[in-house]
Design a protein around this motif. Sequence first.
Motif, PDB file in Angstrom:
ATOM      1  N   THR A  22       0.817  -0.971  -0.322  1.00 49.01           N
ATOM      2  CA  THR A  22      -0.081  -0.108  -0.154  1.00 49.01           C
ATOM      3  C   THR A  22       0.999   1.227   0.075  1.00 49.01           C
ATOM      4  O   THR A  22       0.270   2.346  -0.122  1.00 49.01           O
ATOM      5  N   TRP A  23       2.257   1.095   0.130  1.00 46.74           N
ATOM      6  CA  TRP A  23       3.118   2.329   0.056  1.00 46.74           C
ATOM      7  C   TRP A  23       2.994   2.929  -1.412  1.00 46.74           C
ATOM      8  O   TRP A  23       3.166   4.047  -1.588  1.00 46.74           O
ATOM      9  N   ALA A  24       2.402   2.254  -2.321  1.00 49.33           N
ATOM     10  CA  ALA A  24       2.297   2.666  -3.714  1.00 49.33           C
ATOM     11  C   ALA A  24       1.128   3.722  -3.685  1.00 49.33           C
ATOM     12  O   ALA A  24       0.692   4.720  -4.647  1.00 49.33           O
ATOM     13  N   ILE A  25       0.350   3.607  -2.413  1.00 48.67           N
ATOM     14  CA  ILE A  25      -0.807   4.294  -2.431  1.00 48.67           C
ATOM     15  C   ILE A  25      -0.264   5.705  -1.462  1.00 48.67           C
ATOM     16  O   ILE A  25      -0.385   6.979  -1.709  1.00 48.67           O
ATOM     17  N   HIS A  26       0.448   5.395  -0.509  1.00 53.17           N
ATOM     18  CA  HIS A  26       1.029   6.468   0.461  1.00 53.17           C
ATOM     19  C   HIS A  26       2.100   7.370  -0.076  1.00 53.17           C
ATOM     20  O   HIS A  26       1.904   8.719   0.493  1.00 53.17           O
ATOM     21  N   VAL A  27       2.847   7.049  -0.947  1.00 52.65           N
ATOM     22  CA  VAL A  27       3.732   8.123  -1.419  1.00 52.65           C
ATOM     23  C   VAL A  27       2.985   9.215  -2.243  1.00 52.65           C
ATOM     24  O   VAL A  27       3.418  10.132  -2.016  1.00 52.65           O
ATOM     25  N   PRO A  28       2.351   8.827  -3.125  1.00 57.05           N
ATOM     26  CA  PRO A  28       1.511   9.759  -3.646  1.00 57.05           C
ATOM     27  C   PRO A  28       0.541  10.653  -2.921  1.00 57.05           C
ATOM     28  O   PRO A  28       0.471  11.879  -3.042  1.00 57.05           O
ATOM     29  N   VAL A  29       0.026  10.328  -2.062  1.00 56.09           N
ATOM     30  CA  VAL A  29      -0.891  10.915  -0.853  1.00 56.09           C
ATOM     31  C   VAL A  29       0.178  11.928  -0.212  1.00 56.09           C
ATOM     32  O   VAL A  29      -0.014  12.962   0.094  1.00 56.09           O
TER      33      VAL A  29
END
Length: 205
Positions: free
Chosen positions: A103-110
């Motif tokens: 889910t870091w693929a989501i956290h970084v853009p966020v």
Amino acid sequence: MTDQAVAGARRSMTLDEMRADFLCRRKGVPSLPITGCINYSIAALASLFVAPEHANLALAICFWAIMPVAALIGWLRGEQMRESSDNPLFRLANLARMMVLATWAIHVPVWIYAPTLFPLTIGVAFGLHWAVFSWTIDHPLGLIHLGLRCTLVVAAWLLVPGNRMGAVAAAVAVSYMISVWQLSRILRQEKISNMDRSSVIPLAE
């Protein structure tokens, strides 16, 4: 006994035996939730001293420090954390951790485009694998943790806009503390149950 016979004996372990073995080798209370209490508490304290623009960085550092700290605590406790060929529940636990790390693929853009949401996504996403843990130990504890964590994290994020990272980190730490306490009770009850069973003297035929 040959290696094939030994392997066959290991494969014959029932699911209930796998669950008991998993808890036994993980010392009842796995080191990861213990470390979660420590690291998220540190993140909450750090939020009182670091500049607001660095709060998310502090949270990320505390998060990525969880695995090495947990490995150290697990080693000191004699806890088995690696996959076990005779018990697939250890592999399931590792796969669940890989799932939430993805889910870091989501956290970084966020973090880049909506930084105020970063503590919220971190706080919620890394509680998802507790649903798998709940099935692994055949106890609602993991689902309780997930529900409580989501509720506390969202409430903290909404109610403390001035220090969302600190409030969310504190909410996650409290969730971990409650789960560690519950796990310790389960282990204590299991030990008492085992003692009661071992104290039964079979009647002579």
